[in-house]
Design an enzyme around this catalytic site. Sequence first.
Site, PDB file in Angstrom:
ATOM      1  N   GLU A  37       2.120   5.408   2.235  1.00 15.97           N
ATOM      2  CA  GLU A  37       2.430   4.898   3.902  1.00 15.97           C
ATOM      3  C   GLU A  37       3.892   5.032   4.109  1.00 15.97           C
ATOM      4  OE1 GLU A  37       1.922   0.634   5.944  1.00 15.97           O
ATOM      5  OE2 GLU A  37       1.258   0.619   3.818  1.00 15.97           O
ATOM      6  N   ARG A 262      -0.402   0.148 -12.081  1.00 21.50           N
ATOM      7  CA  ARG A 262       0.552   0.766 -11.401  1.00 21.50           C
ATOM      8  C   ARG A 262       1.823   0.417 -12.468  1.00 21.50           C
ATOM      9  NH1 ARG A 262       2.714  -1.230  -6.512  1.00 21.50           N
ATOM     10  NH2 ARG A 262       0.498  -0.487  -5.494  1.00 21.50           N
ATOM     11  N   LYS A 272       8.311  -1.930  -2.120  1.00 18.68           N
ATOM     12  CA  LYS A 272       9.048  -1.454  -0.647  1.00 18.68           C
ATOM     13  C   LYS A 272       9.584  -2.769  -0.115  1.00 18.68           C
ATOM     14  CE  LYS A 272       5.638   1.503  -0.002  1.00 18.68           C
ATOM     15  NZ  LYS A 272       4.930   2.658   0.825  1.00 18.68           N
TER      16      LYS A 272
END
Length: 568
Positions: A37, A262, A272
């Site tokens: 993204e 992850r 982020k």
Amino acid sequence: MAEFESKGSSNFIRNIIEEDIRNGVFGGRVHLRFPPEPNGYLHIGHAKSICLNFGLAAEYGGLCNLRFDDTNPTKEELEYVESIKEDIKWLGFDWGDREYYASDYFDQLYQYAVQLIKAGKAYVCDLSAEQIKEYRGTLTRPGRESPYRNRSVEENLDLFERMRAGEFEDGSRVLRAKIDMASPNLNMRDPVMYRILHAEHHRTGDKWCIYPTYDFTHGQSDSIEGITHSICTLEFEDHRPLYDWFLDELKIHHPKQIEFARLNLSHMVLSKRKLLALVEGGYVSGWDDPRMPTLSGFRRRGYTPASIRNFCERIGVAKRESVVDIALLEHCVREDLNKHAPRVMAVLNPLRVVIDNYPEGKRETLEALNNPEDPGMGTRKVPFSRVLYIEQDDFMENPPKKFYRLAPGREVRLRYAYFIRCVDVVKDQNTGEVKELHCTYDPATRGGDAPDGRRVKATLHWVSAQHAIPAEVRLYDHLFTVPAPKEEDEGADFTAYLNPHSLITLKSCRVEPSLQGAAPGSRYQFERLGYFCVDAFDSSDGWLVFNRTVTLKDAWAKIKKGQGLNPA
Ligand code: ATP
Ligand code: MG
């Protein structure tokens, strides 16, 4: 700690892909994608996903697309798109001509939504966001059906068309899938597919005022691109039934979603949102601050792409979340730089040394090895003269027992040069600070060995005062003082755990003259000090700035040794 797997060894994702190839699922094809993204810079967690997707595609003779998952219209996306492309290339991967954007599929997605409405599988709902949440229920309480759930197909088609035409306010209506308000999986309780948002999109401009949700976009984008295996992180495991439901109802190509854990890195945050908070709060100089876990930060810090790829290979993929010790990443960098970085001498905190018995005005050039690990890297000339600099902490006036370096009356070796003995100490009258040392040298020890076989206990690095180049050196340390700032975060502000000493700037360093004109980004080992690289932004023709990439001390090797394992 994550388990270790090297390239080619099996992991559960490989097993699935290999079995699908064997059974001719997807016609034996392997087509993957990396779907960032564009709302931030890529970090080391993304590197894990990039290495996995591009790596597996290459391994099985398949393809990997780059797809920007840009369903949220926001303003700054262009900068992020450019940085993401630059970082993937830097890491060593290539998406060829397959650069896609979810926003390119908005027309198709709209058609898919219409298809579901016509099939009686989607409806326009007038409940507010809070009401939808209220009606959804909880894990222990089933949801309630929306009063708008049984609108006719015609009414739904009409309202959806008018949503698109801009007739309604933001948030006044949504399009929802008609699935099961009693499902134990909350994602299946009539999830939202489209919301109204009168906002400009960086690619589609003001063409749309309704935007599809992630859940309605991702699987269909995978399908449109002919993806075979849609590899994502564990938080999407609960979304898989929905991923499958949309594709089944639409009766279109159906990729297989596979989840993996992850990456979490100790002493770091990898979200982020938090990284953006560090940038916006001025805690770091930008997304590419060398202390950031971003790929642009690591690049600026001097990390090599190979060392990051190697790290991603070693941590492997698993189904369970774990925290990887940042010492392993540093170990991988050290290992790579040890093989390839030329050695030079630099003094960070200079102490002046005058060799009393060395002739004034004389200059010798001594031969120094560029890399003892690789004789093929050759040698270079290092100038020696009467006045030198050594490191301040390589001298002690009253040395404790285990201090073997220079002290009054003591003899040490200067690397590639001579033995010197300290004969006098000059101090500041007022502060008592050591200002200068006087030494004598033994001309018979040229090259660093005494013909009479006498030994010294220390070898120091040095530079010739007259020939050395002034430089700035930035010493970096972990950004956070605690191993898990993420967990500590609960209830507290994670910035409370920032390391106040994560950057130390030294402005009166001296480096050997061979570094004159060193290219931005080039990497060196400063003997005895660590690996350093020329800062690509703040260095200029007249002023070299070095970033410390990593120290020489290998914490990972130590950890492994303590566990009775060989350092990998
Ligand atoms: P963040 O949580 O840092 O904001 P994200 O998941 O929102 O990250 P995306 O741009 O959506 O970021 O991620 C692109 C791809 O990278 C996704 O497939 C995602 O699963 C993967 N990814 C993101 N973070 C990690 C991580 N820490 N470890 C492994 N893969 C990750
Ligand atoms: Mg995301």
